[in-house]
Design a protein around this motif. Structure first.
Motif, PDB file in Angstrom:
ATOM      1  N   VAL A 193      -8.445  -3.840   2.860  1.00  0.00           N
ATOM      2  CA  VAL A 193      -8.495  -3.532   1.397  1.00  0.00           C
ATOM      3  C   VAL A 193      -7.307  -4.786   1.631  1.00  0.00           C
ATOM      4  O   VAL A 193      -6.235  -4.802   1.763  1.00  0.00           O
ATOM      5  CB  VAL A 193      -8.576  -2.656   0.472  1.00  0.00           C
ATOM      6  N   LEU A 194      -7.177  -6.036   0.783  1.00  0.00           N
ATOM      7  CA  LEU A 194      -5.937  -6.882   0.291  1.00  0.00           C
ATOM      8  C   LEU A 194      -6.148  -5.996  -1.555  1.00  0.00           C
ATOM      9  O   LEU A 194      -6.327  -6.351  -2.225  1.00  0.00           O
ATOM     10  CB  LEU A 194      -6.417  -8.666   0.433  1.00  0.00           C
ATOM     11  N   PHE A 195      -4.843  -5.484  -1.484  1.00  0.00           N
ATOM     12  CA  PHE A 195      -4.475  -4.568  -2.479  1.00  0.00           C
ATOM     13  C   PHE A 195      -3.263  -5.296  -3.632  1.00  0.00           C
ATOM     14  O   PHE A 195      -2.257  -5.849  -3.634  1.00  0.00           O
ATOM     15  CB  PHE A 195      -4.259  -3.087  -3.126  1.00  0.00           C
ATOM     16  N   LEU A 196      -4.039  -6.103  -4.869  1.00  0.00           N
ATOM     17  CA  LEU A 196      -3.510  -6.504  -5.669  1.00  0.00           C
ATOM     18  C   LEU A 196      -2.848  -6.590  -6.762  1.00  0.00           C
ATOM     19  O   LEU A 196      -3.975  -5.677  -7.727  1.00  0.00           O
ATOM     20  CB  LEU A 196      -3.789  -8.131  -6.250  1.00  0.00           C
ATOM     21  N   PRO A 197      -1.494  -6.655  -8.278  1.00  0.00           N
ATOM     22  CA  PRO A 197      -0.298  -7.288  -7.280  1.00  0.00           C
ATOM     23  C   PRO A 197       0.647  -6.004  -7.213  1.00  0.00           C
ATOM     24  O   PRO A 197       2.191  -5.813  -6.490  1.00  0.00           O
ATOM     25  CB  PRO A 197      -0.280  -7.932  -8.494  1.00  0.00           C
ATOM     26  N   ASP A 198      -0.192  -4.682  -7.158  1.00  0.00           N
ATOM     27  CA  ASP A 198       1.435  -3.612  -7.315  1.00  0.00           C
ATOM     28  C   ASP A 198       1.489  -3.080  -5.871  1.00  0.00           C
ATOM     29  O   ASP A 198      -0.125  -2.172  -5.723  1.00  0.00           O
ATOM     30  CB  ASP A 198       0.776  -2.704  -8.732  1.00  0.00           C
ATOM     31  N   GLN A 199       1.639  -2.507  -5.242  1.00  0.00           N
ATOM     32  CA  GLN A 199       1.914  -1.581  -3.786  1.00  0.00           C
ATOM     33  C   GLN A 199       2.043  -0.150  -4.653  1.00  0.00           C
ATOM     34  O   GLN A 199       1.545   0.076  -3.846  1.00  0.00           O
ATOM     35  CB  GLN A 199       2.918  -2.396  -3.141  1.00  0.00           C
ATOM     36  N   HIS A 200       2.696   0.165  -5.318  1.00  0.00           N
ATOM     37  CA  HIS A 200       2.667   1.386  -5.300  1.00  0.00           C
ATOM     38  C   HIS A 200       1.330   2.066  -6.162  1.00  0.00           C
ATOM     39  O   HIS A 200       1.605   3.266  -5.019  1.00  0.00           O
ATOM     40  CB  HIS A 200       3.852   1.514  -6.327  1.00  0.00           C
ATOM     41  N   LEU A 201       0.135   2.209  -6.494  1.00  0.00           N
ATOM     42  CA  LEU A 201      -0.831   1.700  -6.804  1.00  0.00           C
ATOM     43  C   LEU A 201      -0.919   2.055  -5.692  1.00  0.00           C
ATOM     44  O   LEU A 201      -2.292   3.246  -5.454  1.00  0.00           O
ATOM     45  CB  LEU A 201      -1.503   0.798  -8.286  1.00  0.00           C
ATOM     46  N   GLY A 202      -1.181   0.711  -4.496  1.00  0.00           N
ATOM     47  CA  GLY A 202      -2.210   0.878  -4.197  1.00  0.00           C
ATOM     48  C   GLY A 202      -1.997   1.718  -2.707  1.00  0.00           C
ATOM     49  O   GLY A 202      -2.723   2.673  -2.492  1.00  0.00           O
ATOM     50  N   ARG A 203      -0.658   2.210  -2.850  1.00  0.00           N
ATOM     51  CA  ARG A 203      -0.383   2.960  -1.726  1.00  0.00           C
ATOM     52  C   ARG A 203      -0.433   4.370  -1.525  1.00  0.00           C
ATOM     53  O   ARG A 203      -0.928   5.383  -0.849  1.00  0.00           O
ATOM     54  CB  ARG A 203       1.251   2.715  -1.072  1.00  0.00           C
ATOM     55  N   ASN A 204      -0.060   4.769  -3.048  1.00  0.00           N
ATOM     56  CA  ASN A 204      -0.457   5.999  -3.460  1.00  0.00           C
ATOM     57  C   ASN A 204      -2.227   6.561  -4.355  1.00  0.00           C
ATOM     58  O   ASN A 204      -2.560   7.575  -3.209  1.00  0.00           O
ATOM     59  CB  ASN A 204       0.411   5.905  -5.190  1.00  0.00           C
ATOM     60  N   LYS A 209      -5.321  10.000  -2.038  1.00  0.00           N
ATOM     61  CA  LYS A 209      -6.623  10.326  -2.649  1.00  0.00           C
ATOM     62  C   LYS A 209      -7.273   9.731  -1.489  1.00  0.00           C
ATOM     63  O   LYS A 209      -8.498  10.638  -1.524  1.00  0.00           O
ATOM     64  CB  LYS A 209      -6.445   9.123  -4.250  1.00  0.00           C
ATOM     65  N   MET A 210      -7.215   8.788  -0.832  1.00  0.00           N
ATOM     66  CA  MET A 210      -8.429   8.347   0.326  1.00  0.00           C
ATOM     67  C   MET A 210      -7.865   9.376   1.775  1.00  0.00           C
ATOM     68  O   MET A 210      -8.230   9.410   2.625  1.00  0.00           O
ATOM     69  CB  MET A 210      -7.974   6.927   0.496  1.00  0.00           C
ATOM     70  N   GLY A 211      -6.777   9.876   1.490  1.00  0.00           N
ATOM     71  CA  GLY A 211      -6.389   9.829   3.216  1.00  0.00           C
ATOM     72  C   GLY A 211      -5.840   9.195   4.451  1.00  0.00           C
ATOM     73  O   GLY A 211      -5.820   9.718   5.308  1.00  0.00           O
ATOM     74  N   LEU A 212      -5.554   8.059   3.605  1.00  0.00           N
ATOM     75  CA  LEU A 212      -5.261   7.212   4.272  1.00  0.00           C
ATOM     76  C   LEU A 212      -3.597   7.332   4.980  1.00  0.00           C
ATOM     77  O   LEU A 212      -2.711   8.030   4.580  1.00  0.00           O
ATOM     78  CB  LEU A 212      -4.933   5.913   4.468  1.00  0.00           C
ATOM     79  N   THR A 213      -2.970   6.663   6.126  1.00  0.00           N
ATOM     80  CA  THR A 213      -1.794   7.447   6.234  1.00  0.00           C
ATOM     81  C   THR A 213      -0.352   6.055   5.950  1.00  0.00           C
ATOM     82  O   THR A 213      -0.572   5.068   5.814  1.00  0.00           O
ATOM     83  CB  THR A 213      -1.503   7.591   7.926  1.00  0.00           C
ATOM     84  N   LEU A 214       0.569   6.370   5.640  1.00  0.00           N
ATOM     85  CA  LEU A 214       1.395   5.228   5.754  1.00  0.00           C
ATOM     86  C   LEU A 214       1.064   4.524   6.411  1.00  0.00           C
ATOM     87  O   LEU A 214       1.717   2.974   6.650  1.00  0.00           O
ATOM     88  CB  LEU A 214       2.680   6.289   5.568  1.00  0.00           C
TER      89      LEU A 214
END
Length: 390
Positions: A193-204, A209-214
């Motif tokens: 996923v290319l998540f725009l434009p807020d990195q914080h919402l995408g990361r959080n 929520k999704m179980g991905l890692t940093l």
């Protein structure tokens, strides 16, 4: 250049030719000191009657939001406008991208007005179409573009929403970001996923929520060659986060959370997911603006809360719930400077201009952009209400 870089011209007077949007009001604004402003706003609204529908975002000043027919977050307000097809004029007390969304969702006969064209959004301005197209070209060159599904937060310009519509992507809100990401990852077997434009919402959302890692997340910096990333980093990443943020929510710090907990042991920390990951990890509850409002309304009397979102809303919640101890999650005043450009003089000027038969500051999205942006918005509207984990 972002909205943060733009000079805050007083009450819309003057012109900055380097600005993306014009900021001059064609006419004289009433003085902020005019004691009749409230009466003039009421008179103009009464004269317009059902021809006008006033939308007020939660972050607006009290002096303006008192005239709103409905209040809410950006997407709710845009849908509320679309549900009022008989209203000839939609006066949106919010910021530019919100008025664009309202124009996209309303009928061609309806006219959307933004009382001050300089009311922008620094986050939305951090992802410009030319920058995103250059990033996409770099992903093509790296051989990963065929796997990338673009997801843009509602807090983005119409042309970024249209980019997502053209490239198989979707729009999301802070309430349904998890559902949108699940949809995106389901589109391709090797999806990223290319998540725009807020990195914080995408990361959080991805991590909590999704179980991905940093380690699954990388940040694309549009001001660095190739986004500051290697081809290997792009190929290995699951989430390519755009380097954007909210200038308000990005201010909240984990140090203040620690200080408040030490001072008020029973305090609960309630924050918006646009906050930094470190702050969200220390919070008790995380959710959208509507979630924050509903949580405080349902909270028991005597409970203590520190809220990490825009100060106008926090002050309004504190005033509405005097039986609860509500404090702001920052040591300094933190209004959204661009949202606060919609003040009473601008509102009165816009409304009285409509009464006089002059439509000012109309926001119009061109048909081609609107068509593709609507595709991405309709994909969001088709998303299920719950995630597969529910």
């Amino acid at each position: 250049m972002t909205t943060v870089d733009l000079p805050l011209l007083p009450l819309g007077r003057g012109v900055d030719l380097n600005s993306e949007r014009g900021v001059e009001c064609p006419g004289d604004l009433p003085a902020a000191s005019d004691p009749d402003l409230v009466a003039r706003a009421l008179a103009a609204k009464a004269a317009l009657g059902d021809k006008v529908f006033v939308l007020g975002h939660h972050y607006q000043r009290d002096e303006v939001i008192q005239f709103a027919d409905v209040t809410g977050d950006s997407f709710k307000l845009a849908r509320d406008a679309a549900a009022r097809p008989d209203a000839e004029f939609i006066v949106f007390c919010g910021v530019h991208f919100m008025a664009e969304s309202a124009d996209i969702l309303t009928s061609p006969q309806q006219q959307v007005i933004l009382p001050d064209l300089a009311a922008g959004c620094s986050m939305a301005d951090m992802a410009r179409l030319t920058q995103v197209e250059m990033a996409w070209d770099a992903m093509v060159e790296a051989g990963v573009a065929d796997s990338v599904v673009p997801v843009t937060y509602m807090n983005s310009s119409a042309d970024i929403k249209a980019f997502c519509g053209r490239n198989g992507g979707v729009v999301c809100t802070s309430s349904n970001a998890e559902v949108a990401l699940e949809w995106a990852f389901d589109q391709k077997p090797d999806a990223k996923v290319l998540f725009l434009p807020d990195q914080h919402l995408g990361r959080n959302t991805a991590v909590l929520k999704m179980g991905l890692t940093l380690d699954d997340c990388v940040v694309w910096d549009p001001h660095r060659p190739n986004g500051g990333l290697t081809t290997e980093q792009l190929r290995d990443a699951k989430m390519i986060l755009w380097k954007g943020h909210c200038s308000v929510h990005g201010r909240f710090s984990e140090e203040v959370v620690d200080e408040l907990r030490a001072t008020i042991p029973d305090i609960q920390i309630l924050v918006h997911p646009e906050c930094k990951h470190e702050v969200v990890l220390k919070a008790d509850l995380v959710g959208s603006t509507e979630f924050i409002i509903n949580t405080i309304e349902a909270a028991p009397a005597g409970s203590s809360w520190a809220i990490g979102t825009e100060l106008n809303l926090v002050k309004r919640l504190a005033a509405a719930h005097p039986d609860k101890r509500i404090t702001f999650l920052d040591k300094t005043v933190c209004y959204c400077s661009t949202m606060n450009r919609i003040d009473l003089p601008h509102f009165v000027w816009a409304m009285e201009s409509l009464v006089a038969g002059q439509v000012v500051n109309r926001i119009e999205v061109d048909p081609e952009t609107e068509r593709h942006a609507l595709v991405a918005l309709e994909r969001m509207l088709a998303l299920p209400g719950k995630t597969h984990k529910d």
